[in-house]
Design a protein around this motif. Structure first.
Motif, PDB file in Angstrom:
ATOM      1  N   SER A  48      57.322 131.294  53.604  1.00 15.19           N
ATOM      2  CA  SER A  48      56.011 132.178  55.198  1.00 15.19           C
ATOM      3  C   SER A  48      54.331 132.417  54.736  1.00 15.19           C
ATOM      4  O   SER A  48      53.971 132.636  55.971  1.00 15.19           O
ATOM      5  N   SER A  97      52.361 131.402  52.819  1.00 13.32           N
ATOM      6  CA  SER A  97      51.382 130.074  53.256  1.00 13.32           C
ATOM      7  C   SER A  97      50.978 129.773  54.738  1.00 13.32           C
ATOM      8  O   SER A  97      49.540 130.043  55.342  1.00 13.32           O
ATOM      9  N   GLY A  98      51.936 130.008  55.297  1.00 18.48           N
ATOM     10  CA  GLY A  98      51.730 129.852  57.009  1.00 18.48           C
ATOM     11  C   GLY A  98      50.975 131.447  57.553  1.00 18.48           C
ATOM     12  O   GLY A  98      50.515 130.332  58.614  1.00 18.48           O
ATOM     13  N   VAL A 104      48.489 132.129  56.160  1.00 14.27           N
ATOM     14  CA  VAL A 104      47.351 132.692  56.172  1.00 14.27           C
ATOM     15  C   VAL A 104      47.152 131.089  56.868  1.00 14.27           C
ATOM     16  O   VAL A 104      45.679 131.800  57.711  1.00 14.27           O
ATOM     17  N   HIS A 105      46.947 130.367  57.313  1.00 11.43           N
ATOM     18  CA  HIS A 105      47.095 129.287  58.362  1.00 11.43           C
ATOM     19  C   HIS A 105      46.956 129.682  59.793  1.00 11.43           C
ATOM     20  O   HIS A 105      45.804 129.566  60.658  1.00 11.43           O
ATOM     21  N   THR A 106      48.108 130.879  60.361  1.00  7.69           N
ATOM     22  CA  THR A 106      48.327 131.330  61.248  1.00  7.69           C
ATOM     23  C   THR A 106      47.007 132.381  61.123  1.00  7.69           C
ATOM     24  O   THR A 106      46.619 132.353  62.450  1.00  7.69           O
ATOM     25  N   LEU A 133      43.797 131.881  60.207  1.00 12.54           N
ATOM     26  CA  LEU A 133      42.618 131.711  60.215  1.00 12.54           C
ATOM     27  C   LEU A 133      42.767 130.700  61.689  1.00 12.54           C
ATOM     28  O   LEU A 133      41.380 131.063  62.103  1.00 12.54           O
ATOM     29  N   VAL A 134      43.722 130.390  62.598  1.00 12.05           N
ATOM     30  CA  VAL A 134      43.796 130.207  63.490  1.00 12.05           C
ATOM     31  C   VAL A 134      43.434 130.726  64.448  1.00 12.05           C
ATOM     32  O   VAL A 134      42.651 130.282  65.173  1.00 12.05           O
ATOM     33  N   ASP A 191      39.491 131.921  65.079  1.00 12.09           N
ATOM     34  CA  ASP A 191      39.113 130.742  65.117  1.00 12.09           C
ATOM     35  C   ASP A 191      38.954 130.837  66.451  1.00 12.09           C
ATOM     36  O   ASP A 191      37.420 130.116  67.455  1.00 12.09           O
TER      37      ASP A 191
END
Length: 520
Positions: A284, A286-287, A289-291, A293-294, A297
């Motif tokens: 999790s 890797s997920g 990191v995306h969370t 960044l979102v 943003d």
């Protein structure tokens, strides 16, 4: 027995917890303080007299003086709830006729009362505990398993303590996992424009991402090896060797004790199976990191836009008015309303720019070497030998020191900039240069976000965790502030700097004699 331990929630009786949810706050605090005093006294002797209980109440934080009659009434009620029971202290010396009644003034918590009070105390303390992510958690799990294996081959008398450590390790794993997933969920669901929510959960996720690849990847093979050795020795054999030294008075409780300890070892083993929680936790990342960044943003876009929709439309109208012709105006309109993509992907070349076939020769030597130049280097070690894991302890220490320095600076600036009420621009002259610059920048942002309907403009000071509120003062007055770097002149403004969690109570109406005006 295993089913009984799993389905503990079915045996919860509402009457056992009535004292913790009494509607009257004063009555509830009295009973809870009395239970806390009795619990601490239970570790110092088999029973406590009324004078011991009265002396212990201030020690647990209850400073109201209870008369003896009210103390007896409360203890009698605890006895009715089966939390406490009285004892006759026949060993007490008799000095008068009142000593006969003194023999009945010894009290102690029942076994049921001790268990319920300890459970509530643990739950309350755990709720307000500090968030933590132990860096050597898997090393602690490995040491616990190694201690089990060593004592299984030698001293069986230490096995019960090792099995209790297994429960502690499972609780730590559960807390770390739950805290990480809770921080990740808040990054998705909560309003990340709230600095308190974003800062706390961002730090939690970033620290987890730092430690999962390093600490968990290094300690996981050792834990799996220790678990494999424990399976070979036998879980049932380990627990059965420990039960003889567990100090169980009632032999009938041995089977339940064995089943409970075997369940703990099975639960710990389930954490480290190929599809277990630890592997899912690492995946999790890797997920996460995306969370993150979102969330960044979302936060950026929320801070970038105007204070309300009307401000955005007015800015768009001014931009359209400034265009030289209709073509340029249509382009601005299309960009504002998304008629074509605002982000353009830059595609790389389909193949690397590679220069092949250059031969390097050294004089008359027989050996030739072909040199190939690539645009991108190949990743991975050139040989089959595994790479040495770098020691990142120094980087981790430096990162913690940097985080502590940032927290100290944040608290220092918050203490400097906070105001008790409204102040004027001359407040800037009382501040050091760094704090004055931060406040001045925040005032400019607040003026750009001024809302005529409220008569207040607000902006955040992220470096100090504060919020500045600005409203106009006298419309025709000009204030000049003497700073160390020069003079600052501007309109009369009223400032209020408060923590971001606290909403300032500012009147939307100007004081008598002042005219409301817009700075937009």
């Amino acid at each position: 027995m295993r089913l009984r331990s799993r389905m503990w929630w079915q045996e919860a009786v509402p009457g056992d917890w009535y004292v913790f949810g009494m509607p009257d706050d004063l009555v509830r605090e009295r009973y809870l303080a009395l239970l806390a005093a009795l619990e601490e006294l239970s570790t110092r002797g088999p029973m406590a007299t009324l004078s011991d209980i009265a002396a212990q109440l201030p020690a647990v934080g209850y400073h109201e003086v209870l008369p003896e009659s009210e103390l007896r009434t409360c203890l009698d009620q605890l006895q009715a709830w089966r939390f406490a029971e009285p004892f006759h202290d026949y060993a007490a010396p008799l000095r008068s006729l009142q000593g006969l009644s003194a023999r009945e003034e010894a009290w102690a918590l029942t076994r049921r009362g001790r268990g319920i009070v300890a459970a509530v105390r643990t739950a309350v303390v755990d709720v307000v505990r500090a968030l933590q992510l132990p860096s050597r958690l898997l090393d602690s799990v490995e040491r616990t398993l190694r201690a089990l294996l060593d004592h299984l081959g030698g001293d069986h008398g230490l096995l019960p303590g090792d099995l209790e450590d297994v429960r502690t390790r499972i609780d730590e794993l559960q807390r770390v996992t739950a805290d990480f997933y809770a921080a990740l969920a808040k990054m998705v669901q909560a309003d990340v424009t709230d600095n308190a929510v974003f800062s706390e959960n961002r730090d939690r996720v970033v620290e987890a991402l730092r430690q999962f690849p390093r600490e968990y990847g290094r300690g996981l093979p050792r834990v799996e090896a220790a678990l494999q050795q424990l399976r070979e020795q036998g879980v049932a054999r380990t627990v059965e060797a420990a039960v003889a030294h567990a100090g169980l008075v009632d032999v009938a409780d041995q089977q339940h004790w064995i089943d409970e300890r075997m369940r703990r070892l099975t639960d710990l083993d389930a954490w480290f199976t190929p599809d277990g929680t630890v592997y899912r936790l690492i995946d999790s990342a890797s997920g996460a990191v995306h969370t993150l960044l979102v969330a960044i943003d979302r936060r950026y876009m929320a801070r970038r836009r105007g204070s309300d929709l009307g401000v955005d439309f007015r800015a768009l109208a001014r931009s359209l008015h400034r265009q030289p012709d209709d073509t340029e105006a249509r382009r601005v309109y299309a960009a504002a309303f998304g008629n074509w993509p605002a982000w353009h992907a830059v595609l790389s070349a389909a193949e690397d720019d590679v220069a092949h076939g250059t031969v390097a020769a050294a004089a008359a030597a027989r050996h030739q070497v072909e040199v190939t130049l690539r645009e991108h280097e190949r990743h991975g070690p050139s040989t089959g030998r595994p790479r040495k894991v770098p020691d990142t302890s120094a980087d981790r220490t430096a990162a913690h020191a940097q985080a502590q320095a940032a927290a100290l600076r944040r608290r220092h600036l918050a203490a400097l900039l906070s105001t008790d009420g409204e102040v004027g621009l001359d407040y800037l002259a009382q501040l050091p240069w760094e704090a004055a610059v931060l406040l001045l920048n925040a005032i400019e942002v607040a003026l750009s976000h001024y809302r005529p309907t409220d008569g207040v403009g607000r902006a955040a000071i992220d470096e100090a965790g504060l919020e500045v509120s600005v409203r106009p003062g006298r419309p025709d007055a000009t204030i000049t502030v003497e700073l160390a770097e020069g003079r600052l002149s501007g309109p009369d403004l009223r400032l209020s700097v408060t923590p971001q969690e606290q909403q300032p109570s500012l009147s939307t109406q100007p004081p008598a004699g002042e005219q409301q005006w817009s700075v937009a």
